[in-house]
Design a protein around this motif. Structure first.
Motif, mmCIF file in Angstrom:
data_model
loop_
_atom_site.group_PDB
_atom_site.id
_atom_site.type_symbol
_atom_site.label_atom_id
_atom_site.label_comp_id
_atom_site.label_asym_id
_atom_site.label_seq_id
_atom_site.Cartn_x
_atom_site.Cartn_y
_atom_site.Cartn_z
ATOM 1 N N GLY A 98 0.821 -1.209 0.000
ATOM 2 C CA GLY A 98 0.000 0.000 0.000
ATOM 3 C C GLY A 98 0.852 1.254 0.000
ATOM 4 N N TYR A 99 1.955 1.254 0.747
ATOM 5 C CA TYR A 99 2.854 2.408 0.752
ATOM 6 C C TYR A 99 3.359 2.700 -0.658
ATOM 7 N N ALA A 100 3.753 1.640 -1.370
ATOM 8 C CA ALA A 100 4.314 1.817 -2.709
ATOM 9 C C ALA A 100 3.291 2.382 -3.680
ATOM 10 N N HIS A 101 2.048 1.933 -3.567
ATOM 11 C CA HIS A 101 1.001 2.458 -4.445
ATOM 12 C C HIS A 101 0.652 3.907 -4.101
ATOM 13 N N ALA A 102 0.683 4.228 -2.813
ATOM 14 C CA ALA A 102 0.314 5.579 -2.377
ATOM 15 C C ALA A 102 1.427 6.590 -2.618
ATOM 16 N N HIS A 103 2.693 6.145 -2.581
ATOM 17 C CA HIS A 103 3.837 7.065 -2.715
ATOM 18 C C HIS A 103 4.855 6.494 -3.700
ATOM 19 N N PRO A 104 4.486 6.345 -4.966
ATOM 20 C CA PRO A 104 5.374 5.675 -5.930
ATOM 21 C C PRO A 104 6.689 6.392 -6.179
ATOM 22 N N ASP A 105 6.758 7.691 -5.888
ATOM 23 C CA ASP A 105 8.004 8.422 -6.114
ATOM 24 C C ASP A 105 8.990 8.281 -4.957
ATOM 25 N N GLN A 106 8.486 7.874 -3.795
ATOM 26 C CA GLN A 106 9.364 7.757 -2.625
ATOM 27 C C GLN A 106 9.554 6.311 -2.150
ATOM 28 N N ASP A 154 8.771 -5.546 -9.035
ATOM 29 C CA ASP A 154 8.135 -4.339 -8.507
ATOM 30 C C ASP A 154 6.623 -4.532 -8.489
ATOM 31 N N VAL A 155 5.994 -4.334 -7.321
ATOM 32 C CA VAL A 155 4.562 -4.608 -7.179
ATOM 33 C C VAL A 155 3.701 -3.552 -7.845
ATOM 34 N N VAL A 156 4.266 -2.397 -8.180
ATOM 35 C CA VAL A 156 3.489 -1.308 -8.790
ATOM 36 C C VAL A 156 3.654 -1.284 -10.300
ATOM 37 N N THR A 157 4.900 -1.419 -10.781
ATOM 38 C CA THR A 157 5.170 -1.262 -12.218
ATOM 39 C C THR A 157 5.391 -2.570 -12.953
ATOM 40 N N GLY A 158 5.740 -3.633 -12.225
ATOM 41 C CA GLY A 158 6.109 -4.877 -12.892
ATOM 42 C C GLY A 158 7.551 -4.897 -13.355
ATOM 43 N N GLN A 159 8.344 -3.912 -12.945
ATOM 44 C CA GLN A 159 9.756 -3.893 -13.320
ATOM 45 C C GLN A 159 10.486 -5.057 -12.660
ATOM 46 N N VAL A 160 11.362 -5.688 -13.441
ATOM 47 C CA VAL A 160 12.131 -6.827 -12.955
ATOM 48 C C VAL A 160 13.613 -6.475 -12.982
ATOM 49 N N VAL A 161 14.285 -6.732 -11.869
ATOM 50 C CA VAL A 161 15.737 -6.562 -11.773
ATOM 51 C C VAL A 161 16.323 -7.929 -11.463
ATOM 52 N N VAL A 162 17.312 -8.367 -12.237
ATOM 53 C CA VAL A 162 17.906 -9.689 -12.012
ATOM 54 C C VAL A 162 19.422 -9.598 -12.048
#
Length: 307
Positions: A98-106, A154-162
């Motif tokens: 929820g934090y990530a969805h509410a404050h995606p820039d921070q 990433d739970v908001v964008t779907g970005q994957v880092v490997v």
């Protein structure tokens, strides 16, 4: 029911749904909790526990169960997390999401996991002509080398880092966290949701992260050091990554949606692959697969159940 026929249930069970629910609750219990000595339910055992079935023949009980949708089924293996804090841990994970969805820039929240890929192709179905030779997975005569991958979703964008490595060592994890930080330079905090593999919580790994605030005890062998080594302290050089580790419930891999990325990877890359004689080609194909998610993917989020 035909006119004049006896009612299927006693008056208190005139509703089939009520009767079905009662039987379902019964058969989900261990028969020994009801004073029986057997480990599985039988028609006679079910009849013995339900007053409204006590005068019914066994064939009648079977008929009633069939009418109610209660069937004789083959069991499947199942493991339930033994973690007494199962629900509380999931609640904290939902909170940081929820934090990530509410404050995606921070705030950034990711799921983390590791996977092993072998040189040899994994077996899977494929189309072939009927009556001809069976579909084949062409193996190499070379040793079945392993590629280890640590990755985040990433739970908001779907970005994957490997990050690929021969082994997932302490140094590999530290390097991955540095890579993760580089992927989100603007983030004030990165929450990493991960399983309870003790290496995740080694003192030499935690030395590179900000002080941890989780209420849960990290899972580590008792003989491991509680403080980081001198090498880890020197490597840190006073700079600590803004990363908080959020442990999943123990033995609950189904709570980690990144597992579904590994499934997709196998479906698209490793099942029946043709690069068994060229480990470098296989690595290239793996890199190409993960690179398609480096900027995020709403479609991937939907696939793993987060979209």
């Amino acid at each position: 029911m035909d006119a004049g026929a006896s009612p299927l249930f006693l008056p208190e069970h005139h509703d089939p749904e009520v009767a079905a629910t009662e039987i379902e609750h019964l058969v989900r219990c261990d028969p020994r909790q009801c004073g029986l000595t057997q480990t599985r339910w039988s028609l006679d055992a079910i009849r013995s526990q339900l007053l409204w079935l006590k005068d019914t023949s066994l064939s009648g009980v079977a008929y009633i169960l069939e009418r109610l949708g209660i069937t004789w089924q083959r069991a499947r293996s199942h493991v339930h997390s033994p973690d007494p804090n199962y629900a509380a841990k999931l609640a904290i994970i939902e909170e940081v999401i929820g934090y990530a969805h509410a404050h995606p820039d921070q705030i950034v929240t990711v799921y983390l996991d590791e996977v092993t890929v072998t040189r040899q192709p994994t077996l899977a179905a494929n189309y072939g002509r009927a009556g001809a030779d069976q579909v084949r997975a062409e193996r190499s005569l070379a040793a079945d080398s392993e590629v280890r991958i640590v990755g985040s979703l990433d739970v908001v964008t779907g970005q994957v880092v490997v990050r690929r490595a021969n082994t997932i060592s302490l140094a590999t994890l530290v390097a991955f966290y540095q890579q993760l930080r580089a992927a989100y330079p603007q983030a004030e905090r990165i929450f990493v949701v991960l399983d309870n593999w003790p290496v995740h919580f080694h003192a030499d790994v935690l030395a590179d992260l900000e002080p941890q605030t989780t209420p849960w005890m990290f899972s580590r062998p008792g003989h491991w050091p509680a403080t980081p080594s001198l090498r880890a302290v020197r490597r840190m050089d006073g700079i600590r990554l803004p990363i908080q580790l959020v442990p999943l419930p123990t033995y609950a891999s189904w709570c980690n949606p990144i597992e579904k990325i590994w499934r997709l990877m196998r479906q698209e890359v490793t099942h029946l692959h043709r690069w068994a004689d060229s480990l470098e080609d296989m690595r290239t194909q793996l890199d190409r697969f993960f690179a398609s998610f480096t900027t995020g993917s709403p479609k991937l989020l939907q696939y793993v159940g987060l979209g």
